[in-house]
Design an enzyme around this catalytic site. Structure first.
Site, short mmCIF file in Angstrom:
data_model
loop_
_atom_site.label_atom_id
_atom_site.label_comp_id
_atom_site.label_asym_id
_atom_site.label_seq_id
_atom_site.Cartn_x
_atom_site.Cartn_y
_atom_site.Cartn_z
N PRO A 17 1.52 3.53 -2.26
CA PRO A 17 0.95 4.81 -2.73
C PRO A 17 0.13 5.52 -1.65
O PRO A 17 0.08 6.75 -1.61
CB PRO A 17 0.06 4.38 -3.91
CG PRO A 17 0.64 3.08 -4.37
CD PRO A 17 1.11 2.40 -3.12
N TYR A 18 -0.49 4.74 -0.76
CA TYR A 18 -1.25 5.33 0.35
C TYR A 18 -0.32 6.11 1.26
O TYR A 18 -0.63 7.23 1.68
CB TYR A 18 -1.96 4.20 1.12
CG TYR A 18 -2.53 4.64 2.45
CD1 TYR A 18 -3.68 5.42 2.52
CD2 TYR A 18 -1.91 4.27 3.65
CE1 TYR A 18 -4.19 5.82 3.75
CE2 TYR A 18 -2.42 4.67 4.88
CZ TYR A 18 -3.56 5.45 4.92
OH TYR A 18 -4.06 5.85 6.13
N TYR A 19 0.86 5.53 1.54
CA TYR A 19 1.82 6.23 2.40
C TYR A 19 2.33 7.51 1.75
O TYR A 19 2.62 8.48 2.43
CB TYR A 19 3.00 5.32 2.74
CG TYR A 19 2.65 4.28 3.78
CD1 TYR A 19 2.62 4.63 5.12
CD2 TYR A 19 2.32 2.99 3.42
CE1 TYR A 19 2.27 3.70 6.09
CE2 TYR A 19 1.97 2.05 4.38
CZ TYR A 19 1.96 2.41 5.71
OH TYR A 19 1.59 1.49 6.66
N ILE A 34 0.84 -1.21 0.00
CA ILE A 34 0.00 0.00 0.00
C ILE A 34 0.87 1.26 0.00
O ILE A 34 0.50 2.29 0.57
CB ILE A 34 -1.00 0.03 1.19
CG1 ILE A 34 -0.26 -0.18 2.51
CG2 ILE A 34 -2.08 -1.02 1.02
CD1 ILE A 34 -1.13 0.17 3.72
#
Lengths: 214, 214
Positions: free
Chosen positions: A128-130, A126
């Protein structure tokens, strides 16, 4: 404090609204996207605002006017695409900061994510979320707002214990959503958390004491 | 100047590498992802570096060491998802800035997009792309780098005319990729473009003159 909650209908947001309604020190204005969500919160005793976080920052500012603090706990969640991550978790967050400045609401609490500040530790699945959370936090630190950035570990649905561990480099860990909401509420007027970011996982220390000793 | 080009294999990047090879004033080091791309650029006469923009900023810094300027013209493009927009257009851009700082390369030219600085004008269909470009540009402006941000309008594949219009609020417009590359090269040592951002569309003014009169 009268607290404007962005993302009130989210999982942490719902705990937060309840805690603020039950609090002797605070009251809440829940920002939600749909009228039917607003009705539900009104029945609970909350003040509400129906505003789309993908809309104009001016509308958010208008709704937040008169509040003493803003909490950003909105998230596009795992069910939508990374388009929404960009629009909500990053741009929605920054628009909320701009709205805070415009409305003269100085106090701002951001619900971030553990490791959002350490690119090398971002979970590959994940990542891209970070990226979105990282830059939203960096933007907040560059504002003149009196911010607190809370970086909780893996979010659990189990009942909170009220006992946590907070600090700068806690590594991995998890924490019930209910305890995240409690930490946010306790942070609101805890001066030790002003202009500061910290990690949060479950631990052994009562929340108020933990925040006094970050 | 020895110019480090990030995104050399992109459509603007390829024009840029050719222009820098043919230039009397500059030379080029093309950063590409794959060995076979490097071979192609080597045959053209370019210095090359094989580095993954999704990797560590330290590797980018190592490759850029000794260069006089960095141009960021990488883009995840329309064929990949918004996960790559977050990883390349935003985080890849910022890692390149961090690499520039680490490598002591002060001059930095960013290929951005027309309207990236005006949220209210973002094209609804690719709004998340503008979010990424917007925050990459804002981050660049917050660094100590000697930056230029070029915001071209709709990118065309037709041959460049060498005549452009540059300014602060050009609204809509388009421009051949070849002219974007020419503007980037002309900006490199044009002091009038230092610490500055400007819009770029096709126009009536020769590039060098246009940059002197932004």
């Amino acid at each position: 404090m009268h607290v404007f909650v962005v993302g009130a209908n989210g999982q942490i947001g719902r705990y937060l609204v309840k805690l603020l309604i039950d609090s002797n020190d605070h009251s809440v204005k829940a920002m939600v996207r749909k009228e039917e969500q607003a009705s539900e919160f009104k029945e609970m005793g909350a003040d509400t605002a129906v505003v789309d976080l993908e809309g104009d920052a001016g509308e958010i500012a208008e709704s937040a006017k008169g509040c003493d603090a803003i909490v950003f706990t909105a998230g596009s969640g795992g069910k939508t695409g990374y388009d929404k991550t960009l629009l909500i978790d990053l741009d929605g967050a920054v628009k909320t900061m701009e709205a805070a400045e415009k409305a003269g609401v100085k106090r701002f609490v951001m619900v971030s994510a553990l490791q959002a500040n350490n690119r090398k530790n971002w979970n590959e699945a994940i990542k891209p979320y970070y990226v979105a959370k990282h830059y939203a936090d960096i933007f907040l630190e560059s504002t003149d707002l009196n911010y607190t950035i809370v970086r909780p570990g893996g979010l659990l649905n189990e009942t909170g214990t009220g006992k946590v561990s907070v600090g700068d480099k806690l590594g991995r860990g998890s924490v019930p959503r209910e305890d995240v909401a409690k930490v946010v509420v306790a942070s609101l007027d805890e001066e030790n958390t002003y202009k500061r970011a910290f990690d949060l996982v479950s631990g052994e220390t009562p929340i108020n004491k933990a925040l006094k000793n970050i």
